[in-house]
Write a protein that holds these residues in place. Structure first.
Motif, PDB file in Angstrom:
ATOM      1  N   SER A   4      13.242  -0.700  -0.959  1.00 47.71           N
ATOM      2  CA  SER A   4      12.298  -2.471  -1.519  1.00 47.71           C
ATOM      3  C   SER A   4      11.183  -1.779  -2.551  1.00 47.71           C
ATOM      4  N   ALA A   5      11.064  -3.218  -3.737  1.00 48.34           N
ATOM      5  CA  ALA A   5      10.035  -2.708  -5.010  1.00 48.34           C
ATOM      6  C   ALA A   5       8.668  -3.505  -4.082  1.00 48.34           C
ATOM      7  N   PRO A   6       7.527  -3.451  -3.962  1.00 44.81           N
ATOM      8  CA  PRO A   6       6.826  -4.077  -4.326  1.00 44.81           C
ATOM      9  C   PRO A   6       6.346  -4.931  -5.190  1.00 44.81           C
ATOM     10  N   PRO A   7       5.259  -5.823  -5.263  1.00 47.33           N
ATOM     11  CA  PRO A   7       5.242  -7.039  -6.581  1.00 47.33           C
ATOM     12  C   PRO A   7       4.626  -6.368  -7.059  1.00 47.33           C
ATOM     13  N   PHE A   8       5.632  -7.036  -8.212  1.00 49.28           N
ATOM     14  CA  PHE A   8       5.276  -5.908 -10.068  1.00 49.28           C
ATOM     15  C   PHE A   8       4.355  -5.743 -10.004  1.00 49.28           C
ATOM     16  N   GLY A   9       2.605  -6.768  -9.703  1.00 48.93           N
ATOM     17  CA  GLY A   9       1.892  -7.054 -10.148  1.00 48.93           C
ATOM     18  C   GLY A   9       0.771  -5.694  -9.557  1.00 48.93           C
ATOM     19  N   GLU A  10       1.020  -5.625  -8.403  1.00 45.18           N
ATOM     20  CA  GLU A  10       1.234  -3.890  -7.596  1.00 45.18           C
ATOM     21  C   GLU A  10       1.458  -2.881  -8.112  1.00 45.18           C
ATOM     22  N   LEU A  11       2.344  -2.546  -8.718  1.00 45.09           N
ATOM     23  CA  LEU A  11       2.942  -1.661  -9.570  1.00 45.09           C
ATOM     24  C   LEU A  11       2.373  -1.545 -10.896  1.00 45.09           C
ATOM     25  N   LEU A  12       1.834  -2.314 -11.714  1.00 43.80           N
ATOM     26  CA  LEU A  12       1.431  -2.942 -12.965  1.00 43.80           C
ATOM     27  C   LEU A  12      -0.426  -2.130 -12.611  1.00 43.80           C
ATOM     28  N   ALA A  13      -0.883  -2.615 -11.742  1.00 44.11           N
ATOM     29  CA  ALA A  13      -1.945  -2.325 -11.391  1.00 44.11           C
ATOM     30  C   ALA A  13      -2.435  -1.017 -11.017  1.00 44.11           C
ATOM     31  N   GLY A  14      -1.256  -0.328 -10.581  1.00 42.57           N
ATOM     32  CA  GLY A  14      -1.732   0.491  -9.742  1.00 42.57           C
ATOM     33  C   GLY A  14      -1.168   1.888 -10.955  1.00 42.57           C
ATOM     34  N   CYS A  15      -1.097   1.565 -12.555  1.00 46.17           N
ATOM     35  CA  CYS A  15      -0.567   2.457 -13.433  1.00 46.17           C
ATOM     36  C   CYS A  15      -1.710   2.864 -14.168  1.00 46.17           C
ATOM     37  N   GLN A  16      -1.870   4.027 -14.080  1.00 43.58           N
ATOM     38  CA  GLN A  16      -2.797   4.784 -14.816  1.00 43.58           C
ATOM     39  C   GLN A  16      -3.003   4.605 -16.480  1.00 43.58           C
ATOM     40  N   ARG A  17      -0.866   5.810 -17.129  1.00 39.57           N
ATOM     41  CA  ARG A  17      -0.641   5.710 -18.948  1.00 39.57           C
ATOM     42  C   ARG A  17      -0.255   5.053 -19.080  1.00 39.57           C
ATOM     43  N   SER A  18       1.034   4.390 -18.518  1.00 40.43           N
ATOM     44  CA  SER A  18       2.466   4.344 -19.173  1.00 40.43           C
ATOM     45  C   SER A  18       2.711   3.456 -18.211  1.00 40.43           C
ATOM     46  N   VAL A 123       9.698   2.203 -16.178  1.00 34.69           N
ATOM     47  CA  VAL A 123       9.471   3.277 -15.789  1.00 34.69           C
ATOM     48  C   VAL A 123       7.772   3.246 -15.559  1.00 34.69           C
ATOM     49  N   PHE A 124       7.023   3.598 -14.564  1.00 34.71           N
ATOM     50  CA  PHE A 124       5.028   3.734 -14.060  1.00 34.71           C
ATOM     51  C   PHE A 124       4.712   4.794 -14.253  1.00 34.71           C
ATOM     52  N   ASP A 125       4.294   5.201 -15.754  1.00 38.07           N
ATOM     53  CA  ASP A 125       3.632   6.725 -15.515  1.00 38.07           C
ATOM     54  C   ASP A 125       4.650   7.931 -15.229  1.00 38.07           C
ATOM     55  N   ASP A 126       6.062   7.843 -16.040  1.00 36.52           N
ATOM     56  CA  ASP A 126       6.555   9.077 -15.937  1.00 36.52           C
ATOM     57  C   ASP A 126       7.342   9.116 -14.419  1.00 36.52           C
ATOM     58  N   ARG A 127       6.863   8.560 -13.296  1.00 33.78           N
ATOM     59  CA  ARG A 127       7.059   8.797 -11.863  1.00 33.78           C
ATOM     60  C   ARG A 127       7.957   8.267 -11.309  1.00 33.78           C
ATOM     61  N   LEU A 128       8.071   6.603 -11.357  1.00 37.41           N
ATOM     62  CA  LEU A 128       8.132   5.466 -10.359  1.00 37.41           C
ATOM     63  C   LEU A 128       9.352   4.380 -11.015  1.00 37.41           C
ATOM     64  N   VAL A 129      10.618   4.173 -10.732  1.00 44.21           N
ATOM     65  CA  VAL A 129      11.474   3.559 -11.505  1.00 44.21           C
ATOM     66  C   VAL A 129      11.222   2.042 -10.684  1.00 44.21           C
ATOM     67  N   ARG A 130      11.515   1.120 -11.481  1.00 41.66           N
ATOM     68  CA  ARG A 130      11.608   0.054 -10.795  1.00 41.66           C
ATOM     69  C   ARG A 130      13.395  -0.217 -11.679  1.00 41.66           C
ATOM     70  N   PHE A 131      14.232  -1.016 -11.300  1.00 39.27           N
ATOM     71  CA  PHE A 131      15.102  -1.278 -10.771  1.00 39.27           C
ATOM     72  C   PHE A 131      15.202  -2.706 -11.189  1.00 39.27           C
ATOM     73  N   GLY A 132      15.515  -3.842 -12.146  1.00 40.30           N
ATOM     74  CA  GLY A 132      16.412  -4.607 -11.987  1.00 40.30           C
ATOM     75  C   GLY A 132      17.506  -5.809 -11.608  1.00 40.30           C
ATOM     76  N   TYR A 133      17.896  -6.325 -10.142  1.00 38.07           N
ATOM     77  CA  TYR A 133      19.125  -6.894 -11.003  1.00 38.07           C
ATOM     78  C   TYR A 133      19.592  -8.467 -10.983  1.00 38.07           C
ATOM     79  N   PHE A 134      20.450  -8.519 -12.146  1.00 34.88           N
ATOM     80  CA  PHE A 134      20.415  -9.775 -12.181  1.00 34.88           C
ATOM     81  C   PHE A 134      22.324 -10.227 -12.249  1.00 34.88           C
TER      82      PHE A 134
END
Length: 174
Positions: A4-18, A123-134
């Motif tokens: 399960s994905a953590p909150p989006f803000g956490e993913l972006l906050a943990g991002c270092q490069r891209s 894709v966060f830092d070329d290491r983690l993917v978050r898929f969104g479903y609609f």
């Protein structure tokens, strides 16, 4: 591993490069966005010179992330002629650009020979993917994340393939 994905803000906050985002739908049905879409359909257009008419918490998060040195790129694969909703997105994209996002557009017909995943993703830092479903109507159904190397590579390659063909927002015309 899929989880399960953590909150989006956490993913972006943990991002270092891209952080890169690929959008492939012609319509999203976001209840939080509905009032802005309705106003747009009635002829309202935010004034780019009056930031108070269009700045939102999302843009604060983007701006803060870019200020930390993280590059944020978004590519949109769209049907042409564009849907009404895509036209709405286009008219508001100046706000994302002002916050620091780089945005490009690719006509769906120019993506036919690209291998694209079946869902929108980040894709966060070329290491983690978050898929969104609609749903078929564009309602958000949820998301999950994975760091499986083959999936990350597929998404990185898909995004870069779209990005290399796509037109920068400032040059794209609908």
């Amino acid at each position: 591993m899929w989880q399960s994905a953590p909150p989006f803000g956490e993913l972006l906050a943990g991002c270092q490069r891209s952080a890169v985002h690929l959008e492939m739908r012609d319509h999203y049905d976001d209840p939080d966005e509905a009032p802005r879409v309705s106003a747009w359909k009635s002829g309202y257009r935010p004034d780019p010179a009056d930031r108070s008419t269009w700045w939102r918490p999302w843009l604060d998060m983007v701006s803060d992330t870019v200020a930390r040195g993280v590059e944020i790129r978004r590519a949109r694969v769209v049907s042409e002629p564009v849907s009404e909703y895509t036209n709405y997105l286009y008219d508001g994209t100046f706000a994302n650009v002002a916050a620091g996002e780089q945005i490009r557009w690719l006509a769906r017909r120019n993506a036919s020979d690209l291998a694209l995943p079946g869902n929108d993703f980040w894709v966060f830092d070329d290491r983690l993917v978050r898929f969104g479903y609609f749903s078929g109507e564009g309602a958000y159904l949820g998301d999950d994340v994975t760091d499986e190397p083959a999936v990350v590579k597929l998404c990185v390659d898909a995004f870069e393939g779209v990005w290399s063909r796509a037109t920068p927002h400032e040059e794209y015309r609908i």
